[in-house]
Design a protein around this motif. Structure first.
Motif, short mmCIF file in Angstrom:
data_model
loop_
_atom_site.label_atom_id
_atom_site.label_comp_id
_atom_site.label_asym_id
_atom_site.label_seq_id
_atom_site.Cartn_x
_atom_site.Cartn_y
_atom_site.Cartn_z
N PRO A 32 39.08 -33.53 1.09
CA PRO A 32 40.50 -34.33 0.70
C PRO A 32 41.40 -34.14 1.81
N VAL A 33 41.29 -33.17 2.81
CA VAL A 33 42.27 -33.20 4.03
C VAL A 33 41.41 -33.15 5.47
N ARG A 34 41.78 -33.89 6.15
CA ARG A 34 41.33 -33.80 7.54
C ARG A 34 42.33 -33.75 8.52
N LEU A 35 42.10 -33.67 9.95
CA LEU A 35 42.82 -33.90 10.94
C LEU A 35 42.72 -35.36 11.54
N TYR A 36 43.77 -35.86 11.85
CA TYR A 36 43.76 -36.98 12.65
C TYR A 36 44.76 -36.75 14.05
N VAL A 37 43.98 -36.91 15.15
CA VAL A 37 44.77 -36.98 16.43
C VAL A 37 44.47 -38.15 17.15
N ALA A 38 45.59 -38.87 16.90
CA ALA A 38 45.61 -40.45 17.45
C ALA A 38 45.06 -40.60 18.77
N PRO A 39 45.56 -39.79 19.65
CA PRO A 39 45.26 -40.09 21.12
C PRO A 39 43.93 -39.60 21.71
N MET A 40 43.18 -39.32 20.80
CA MET A 40 41.52 -38.61 21.31
C MET A 40 40.61 -39.03 20.51
N TYR A 41 39.32 -38.98 20.94
CA TYR A 41 38.23 -39.27 20.63
C TYR A 41 38.04 -38.51 19.18
N PHE A 42 37.34 -39.29 18.37
CA PHE A 42 37.30 -38.92 16.72
C PHE A 42 36.76 -37.63 16.64
N TYR A 43 36.04 -36.95 17.55
CA TYR A 43 35.62 -35.50 17.40
C TYR A 43 36.60 -34.59 17.17
N LYS A 44 37.90 -34.92 18.12
CA LYS A 44 39.06 -33.88 17.70
C LYS A 44 39.52 -33.92 16.42
N SER A 45 39.38 -34.99 15.83
CA SER A 45 40.04 -35.09 14.26
C SER A 45 39.09 -34.36 13.07
N ALA A 46 39.30 -33.17 13.28
CA ALA A 46 38.05 -32.43 12.62
C ALA A 46 38.25 -32.86 11.06
N LYS A 47 37.01 -33.07 10.36
CA LYS A 47 36.90 -33.14 8.81
C LYS A 47 36.89 -31.94 8.18
N TRP A 48 37.12 -32.15 6.76
CA TRP A 48 37.17 -31.05 5.79
C TRP A 48 37.84 -29.83 6.10
N LEU A 49 39.02 -30.07 6.63
CA LEU A 49 40.15 -29.06 7.15
C LEU A 49 40.40 -27.94 6.21
N SER A 50 40.27 -26.81 6.38
CA SER A 50 40.52 -25.43 5.76
C SER A 50 41.53 -24.45 6.37
N GLY A 51 41.50 -24.55 7.62
CA GLY A 51 42.28 -23.58 8.41
C GLY A 51 42.87 -24.08 9.53
N ILE A 52 44.23 -23.59 9.81
CA ILE A 52 44.95 -23.73 10.78
C ILE A 52 45.46 -22.63 11.48
N SER A 53 44.99 -22.17 12.70
CA SER A 53 45.55 -20.73 13.21
C SER A 53 46.06 -20.82 14.48
N VAL A 54 47.18 -20.37 14.64
CA VAL A 54 47.80 -20.33 15.99
C VAL A 54 47.44 -19.09 16.85
N THR A 55 46.94 -19.57 18.14
CA THR A 55 46.28 -18.70 18.93
C THR A 55 47.06 -18.39 20.20
N ASP A 56 46.64 -17.33 21.01
CA ASP A 56 47.36 -17.16 22.25
C ASP A 56 46.57 -18.02 23.33
N LYS A 57 45.72 -18.75 23.33
CA LYS A 57 44.91 -19.54 24.18
C LYS A 57 44.11 -20.53 23.64
N VAL A 58 43.68 -21.63 24.29
CA VAL A 58 42.89 -22.59 23.53
C VAL A 58 41.29 -21.79 23.45
N ILE A 59 40.88 -22.10 22.25
CA ILE A 59 39.35 -21.61 21.97
C ILE A 59 38.63 -22.71 21.75
N PRO A 60 37.64 -23.21 22.59
CA PRO A 60 36.92 -24.39 22.62
C PRO A 60 36.32 -24.49 21.09
N GLY A 61 36.14 -26.08 20.94
CA GLY A 61 35.67 -26.24 19.45
C GLY A 61 34.36 -26.28 19.57
#
Length: 237
Positions: free
Chosen positions: A191-220
């Motif tokens: 019922p909840v997903r990410l939508y990142v308009a300016p990026m390819y659709f793989y960046k718009s994660a489906k079935w979103l359950s967690g958002i965590s702020v980190t000190d660096k980018v962790i590759p998906g």
């Protein structure tokens, strides 16, 4: 998303049967494209069901007038409803919080009309999305000074994604609750997903359950297999 199984993983034992049936399905698909919109809608529903049980990925070759495909890197994904859905926001924030679906819908909603484009080549233009700005959720949680990026996790238990903090604060990045002017369905990442308009659709994660702020980018998930960490549709974005 643009794949439905782990690269290098052999297809399951049902693959030969799927290949034998694929030729007849292609004929049906071509006929569906020339048929009335009602038939096209039925064909799209058929593809959604078939692709969920296709370890070969061959259903991705079939024509689909609706454009969207079902893709998952997990063997199965549990369905969530308003009764059991939760979105956890944590990491380097001052106020960790967990939202229910109703609580997310009670927050200010933003509508964005944008493109969905997959690295496999399919695209759907002018798709309306509505949900909560990711920047608003981050402001409510209070990002700590050392926070530089965001890591997203999903209730399929496998998929992950990431954005820099600047990317996450864009006005066209949503925690989406609606798609095509209706609640996001399970097949399309609800019922909840990410939508990142300016990026390819793989960046718009489906079935979103967690958002965590980190000190660096962790590759998906797909970045671990060579996809761009910054999946811009246009270089100047």
């Amino acid at each position: 998303m643009s794949k439905n199984r782990n690269p290098g993983t052999p297809a399951e034992s049902g693959a030969p049967i799927a290949r034998r049936t694929m030729f007849s399905m292609l004929g049906v698909g071509a006929a569906a494209l020339a048929a009335a919109p009602l038939v096209q809608g039925g064909w799209e529903r058929f593809l959604n069901v078939a692709s969920q049980n296709d370890p070969t990925g061959l259903t991705g070759l079939l024509p689909n007038p609706g454009g969207f495909r079902y893709f998952s890197v997990a063997g199965s994904v549990p369905e969530k409803t308003a009764a059991d859905y939760r979105l956890e926001i944590g990491g380097l924030v001052e106020r960790p919080v967990t939202y229910t679906l109703d609580e997310l819908r009670a927050l200010p909603q933003t509508r964005v009309v944008g493109e969905a484009r997959c690295t496999d080549g399919w695209r759907v233009e002018n798709v309306p999305w509505k949900g909560v700005l990711l920047s608003h959720l981050l402001d409510l949680a209070g990002v700590r000074p050392e926070g530089k990026a965001i890591r997203f996790t999903c209730f399929d238990g496998v998929y992950t994604e990431s954005l820099t903090l600047d990317q996450a604060r864009r006005a066209d990045v949503l925690v989406a609750l609606d798609m095509l002017d209706a609640p996001v369905t399970h097949e399309r990442g609800g019922p909840v997903r990410l939508y990142v308009a300016p990026m390819y659709f793989y960046k718009s994660a489906k079935w979103l359950s967690g958002i965590s702020v980190t000190d660096k980018v962790i590759p998906g998930y797909w970045e671990e297999y060579g996809y761009d960490i910054d999946g811009w549709l246009d270089k100047e974005a």
